[in-house]
Scaffold this active site. Structure first.
Site, PDB file in Angstrom:
ATOM      1  N   GLU A 194       4.484   0.726  -5.818  1.00 10.69           N
ATOM      2  CA  GLU A 194       4.049   1.578  -4.696  1.00 10.69           C
ATOM      3  C   GLU A 194       4.791   2.906  -4.723  1.00 10.69           C
ATOM      4  OE1 GLU A 194       1.428   0.488  -3.476  1.00 10.69           O
ATOM      5  OE2 GLU A 194       1.670  -1.589  -4.122  1.00 10.69           O
ATOM      6  N   MET A 225       0.824  -1.206   0.000  1.00 11.53           N
ATOM      7  CA  MET A 225       0.000   0.000   0.000  1.00 11.53           C
ATOM      8  C   MET A 225       0.857   1.254   0.000  1.00 11.53           C
ATOM      9  SD  MET A 225      -2.956   1.291  -0.064  1.00 11.53           S
ATOM     10  CE  MET A 225      -3.138   3.065  -0.138  1.00 11.53           C
ATOM     11  N   GLU A 226       0.457   2.200  -0.862  1.00 18.90           N
ATOM     12  CA  GLU A 226       1.287   3.369  -1.173  1.00 18.90           C
ATOM     13  C   GLU A 226       1.095   4.560  -0.235  1.00 18.90           C
ATOM     14  OE1 GLU A 226      -1.327   2.232  -3.070  1.00 18.90           O
ATOM     15  OE2 GLU A 226      -2.498   3.911  -3.898  1.00 18.90           O
TER      16      GLU A 226
HETATM   17  N1  TRP Z   1      -3.365   0.626  -3.633  1.00 18.90           N
HETATM   18  C1  TRP Z   1      -2.845  -0.698  -3.381  1.00 18.90           C
HETATM   19  C2  TRP Z   1      -1.990  -1.034  -4.605  1.00 18.90           C
HETATM   20  O1  TRP Z   1      -0.981  -0.473  -4.790  1.00 18.90           O
HETATM   21  C3  TRP Z   1      -3.953  -1.695  -3.219  1.00 18.90           C
HETATM   22  C4  TRP Z   1      -4.275  -2.141  -1.844  1.00 18.90           C
HETATM   23  C5  TRP Z   1      -3.418  -2.477  -0.876  1.00 18.90           C
HETATM   24  C6  TRP Z   1      -5.559  -2.406  -1.310  1.00 18.90           C
HETATM   25  N2  TRP Z   1      -4.109  -2.940   0.212  1.00 18.90           N
HETATM   26  C7  TRP Z   1      -5.406  -2.885  -0.026  1.00 18.90           C
HETATM   27  C8  TRP Z   1      -6.840  -2.264  -1.790  1.00 18.90           C
HETATM   28  C9  TRP Z   1      -6.492  -3.273   0.774  1.00 18.90           C
HETATM   29  C10 TRP Z   1      -7.922  -2.629  -1.005  1.00 18.90           C
HETATM   30  C11 TRP Z   1      -7.748  -3.121   0.274  1.00 18.90           C
HETATM   31  O2  TRP Z   1      -2.329  -1.754  -5.482  1.00 18.90           O
HETATM   32 ZN    ZN Z   2      -1.509   0.185  -6.921  1.00 25.30          ZN
END
Ligand code: TRP
Ligand code: ZN
Length: 892
Positions: free
Chosen positions: A304, A269-270
């Protein structure tokens, strides 16, 4: 379902937020029983909203409200309303300070959304709507705010306290507690908020940006994994340099942190300045991590990091726009990986994922455009369509415009929308405006679901020296979309002469987006826009063999009547590496499909000798100096059973499996000597290195081993056992164990049990290795697998609260086509039981693993009935989560 049917949210109902939050000050007191969160929000009415008189409705769930104050005045309980999902406040001034205090219990949060515990550490996951489980808020991506976060926790248990931005103050309080305050100077939506607290160690490095700023890079982990972080750090540095070089994007904060956590629903997660990673996407060490996992770490770290611009600096207006950041960022990370290694191998991998999972999704009941029109639960739309097809759509813009003009488009996009929450239309408009092109027809890719089909016919006219490609496009109906508008499709083709070279022929300029003429290639990007369109090439001296859809220039199904000889010719000569691979796949598909028909007609299936001799020729090419051996390994990998099933109208699982296995056995028997010799030639005593050269060598060697083990003589089994016991790296060890486990020979039985046991004993303290141990067993195609998988559910190391472990066993098993689809229905029942159990523990994960059951329409009547029965059983349980309800109800 408890309260009737959950309602769907519609894109067309979008309205700007009625209130804005300029500043967000959080105080989070982490406790072993409860955690207290105090939020002070500087709020005002949004002048752009039409709802000027409305009350303020804040999102918030699963917490206990302890106090509410407006402008420092405590409210009485009759001055606000609280439900399961909202806090509502009335009679507000135009501008005010809202302070709330809530109590939450992260220790009990098994859904892993919001604030939760992964092992001994606290961490967060706020995308998409997890922040509302931490405090009352306007939890939507178009509400952006400046965050200041103070974390208070026990100093011994949680010496490290992290959040977004810069740490600006710290201190100690009574009772062994300490606190740290973090300030993020950039406005961001709540989904990018992050917090981590734990007893962590870290490695540190530096990156000097193009403008000379020094950035501190830190990667944190629990102490046991401190020796597995170097690869991620190197990947991060490469990604930062690449984004400057290719997109002109410089990092903005002075510090960038990554934290590795064991329990995580997705890959990573970014969060702004503080990325949180599933350990599986960050840790790497030669003896515990396969080459594929090394590459995945590199790709996810880059993905990310790239979000810092494509996602954070420019974010999404609403969740229907998810592909704005995900499709674009996947395209960016694919470009990065292509530059770091073999571009063709990366493209092959990308197309495999697309065909193995996105095409089926696009043909099933959950089919949706990359910009969906409605959803019940947004978590269900983190799909291969939004991500991988989304990336293909961006790639098509890149192909249509060319690299230079594409870059002009992204420059304008970032400049125009920096600090904003925008839509996919804004992205395409920037591309149009920067280049004065019209992409209005192209936008159909954003609004229509389904995989288009391109049917191509060719005619050669000798007397006029013309060659005509007649192209017809069509797209099957999908849920809610009966008929489709034609797409604009960049269709890359080359024409091969008899010697295998590209013909430099002529074509009317209006028909093509571009022509790429090089010394040894000539590729035309035909601009397909109409349902039926003829492309006429002039000055064509002889009838060519067409190389169609080079580089997989569009996510379509290409239908063209290639002869097997043409395919063999293309495999050998095509200037386009991707199409050399593709020709091999088409040849294998044709052979296997023939065999399936023979089996269905009650005949003994026979393998076309052409396929075997072609494989032999390809194997032989691997001895040539300078050849890409990973590509050779890819060319010798047969299309997956999943893809073969997808190609069939009704998939005959057993016949497909039998035919494919028979091809493997023939290769194993007929090419035994050659496979052995290439195996040996590619073995090495050099210490492990994750370089392209070595990765390719291991890939080819282990491919040879897996073919050899298909027949499994005593000699070959001994080879696998030896590799298993002596290899210094996980790629070789796991390939050898996999080969042993999958080996049908009776002689392999004892060695495989022995190998599995010693592997487990050796690695039981390494969770990611034990995940592989589960997964290898779950993927075994032999008939005893179902029993084994059911037994593994009660294994001491199985834990359905840790997503990686659950995926290693349950999700892996669903990819085991022949066993999952066992006609007894046991495989389906096994999955449904898992979904039902998981529904109350972790709904996101429950609904993700449910996916394979939604594909029932692909199978025979008996299997359809069994699969639907399980879906109905799931729909009938009490307290069904929104997540599972949406998938199950849309697919029955
Ligand atoms: N934005 C994250 C990615 O880079 C996706 C993501 C990570 C996510 N953890 C999550 C989406 C939990 C929904 C729930 O792809
Ligand atoms: Zn992403």
């Amino acid at each position: 379902m408890k309260e009737g049917q959950p309602t769907a949210i519609q894109l067309k109902d979008y309205q700007v937020p009625p209130f804005l939050i300029s500043e967000t000050a959080l105080r989070i007191e982490l406790g072993e029983g409860v955690t207290h969160v105090t939020a002070r929000l500087k709020m005002r009415r949004n002048p752009e909203s039409e709802q000027q008189g409305t009350p303020l409705v804040l999102d918030g769930a699963g917490m206990e409200l302890q106090s509410v104050a407006i402008d420092e005045r405590q409210l009485n309980s009759n001055e606000y309303g609280v439900t399961d999902e909202n806090l509502t406040l009335y009679d507000l001034p135009g501008e005010f300070l809202l302070e709330t205090t809530v109590a939450i219990k992260p220790q009990h949060n098994t859904a892993l959304e919001g604030l939760y515990k992964s092992g001994d550490m606290f961490c967060t996951q706020c995308e998409a709507e997890g922040f509302r489980n931490i405090t009352y808020y306007l939890d939507r991506p178009d509400v952006m705010s400046r965050f200041k976060t103070t974390i208070v926790a026990d100093k011994d248990k949680y010496p490290i306290l992290l959040s977004n931005g810069n740490d600006v103050a710290r201190g100690e309080t009574t009772h062994g507690q300490h606190w740290v305050t973090w300030e993020d100077p950039f406005m961001k939506p709540a989904y990018l908020f992050a917090l981590v607290a734990g007893d962590l160690q870290h490695i540190e490095a530096e990156f000097v940006t193009c403008s000379g700023r020094k950035i501190k890079l830190q990667i944190f982990t629990e102490p046991a994994n401190i020796d597995k972080l170097d690869h991620a750090m190197a990947s991060l540095q490469h990604a930062m340099a690449w984004d400057e070089r290719v997109y002109g994007r410089e990092y903005d904060l002075d510090i960038f942190m990554i934290v590795a956590v064991d329990s995580f629903n997705m890959g990573a997660m970014e969060n702004k300045g503080l990325n949180i990673f599933n350990t599986s996407c960050v840790l790497a060490r030669p003896d515990t991590t396969t080459d594929k996992a090394y590459q995945r770490v590199e790709g996810v770290v880059a993905h990310e990091y790239f979000h810092n611009w494509s996602g954070n600096r420019v974010t999404c207006r609403d969740w229907f726009q998810l592909s704005l950041k995900e499709g674009f960022t996947v395209f960016r990370d694919q470009g990065f990986s292509a530059d770091m290694g073999s571009a063709t191998v990366c493209r092959v991998e990308g197309v495999r994922t697309l065909r193995d999972s996105q095409f089926p999704e696009d043909a099933g009941p959950m089919a949706h455009p990359i910009r969906p029109e409605s959803y019940i639960e947004i978590n269900n739309f983190y799909t291969t369509t939004v991500y991988e097809k989304g990336a293909e759509v961006v790639r098509m813009i890149h192909t249509l415009l060319g690299a230079k003009r594409f870059r002009k488009g992204t420059d304008l996009y970032f400049e125009r929308h920096d600090g904003q929450a925008v839509t996919t239309d804004d992205f395409v408009n920037a591309m149009e405006d920067a280049n004065a092109v019209d992409l209005s027809q192209f936008k159909n890719w954003y609004s229509q679901a389904g995989t288009p089909e391109l049917k191509v016919d060719s005619t050669y006219n000798q007397s006029e020296a013309t060659y005509t490609l007649s192209v017809r496009q069509s797209c099957e109906p999908s849920p809610g979309q009966q008929s489709k508008q034609p797409y604009q499709i960049p269709f890359s083709v080359g024409l091969l002469d008899a010697s295998g070279g590209d013909m430099a022929v002529e074509i009317d300029a209006e028909e093509v987006s571009s022509i790429d003429r090089g010394d040894s290639h000539c590729t035309f990007v035909l601009n397909v826009t109409r349902p039926k369109q003829d492309f006429v090439f002039n000055n064509v001296p002889e009838e060519p063999v067409p190389s169609l859809l080079r580089g997989f220039s569009a996510p379509v199904k290409l239908v063209y009547d290639y002869s097997r000889d043409d395919l063999m010719f293309l495999m050998r000569h095509d200037a386009d590496g991707f199409n050399r691979w593709e020709a091999g796949q088409r040849l294998a598909v044709a052979v296997i499909q023939d065999m399936v028909m023979q089996i269905q007609a009650g005949h003994a299936p026979a393998v076309d000798d052409k396929l075997i001799s072609t494989c032999s020729a390809v194997l032989e090419q691997s001895r040539e100096p300078g050849v890409d051996r990973e590509m050779i390994a890819d060319m010798l990998t047969l299309p997956s059973e999943g893809y073969l099933a997808e190609l069939a109208e009704i998939a005959d699982v057993d016949a497909i499996h039998r035919a494919r296995e028979l091809v493997r056995s023939e290769i194993s028997v007929q090419l035994r000597k050659q496979l052995l010799s290439i195996y040996k030639q590619n073995s090495s005593n050099k210490p492990y290195a994750a370089t392209g050269e070595d990765i390719a060598r291991r890939a080819l060697k282990n491919l040879c081993l897996s073919y050899l083990m298909q027949t499994g003589s005593a000699e070959v089994i001994a080879l696998a056992v030896a590799q298993c016991e002596s290899a210094d790296n996980m790629t070789d060890v796991s390939s050898a164990i996999r080969a042993l486990v999958d080996c049908p020979a009776e002689d392999a039985r004892q060695p495989k049990e022995h190998a599995l046991k010693s592997f487990y004993d050796k690695w039981r303290h390494e969770p990611l290795v034990i995940d592989q141990w589960f997964s290898i067993q779950a993927l075994c195609p032999l008939p005893e697998t179902l029993d084994r998988v059911e037994a593994l559910l009660t294994h001491a190391a199985f834990d359905n609260k840790v997503p990686n472990r659950l995926r290693a066993l349950v999700a892996s098993f669903t990819r085991n086509v022949v066993n999952f689809h066992d006609t007894s229905g046991r495989g389906y029942r096994f999955l449904a039981d898992s979904v039902i159990e998981l529904n109350s523990i972790n709904p996101i994960l429950a609904s993700r693993i449910l996916n394979p059951l939604t594909r029932w329409h692909k199978y025979d009547a008996r299997r359809q009935q069994l699969m639907r029965h399980e879906l109905e059983r799931i729909l009938a349980i009490d307290d069904l989560s929104k997540d599972v309800f949406e998938i199950a109800s849309k697919s029955v």
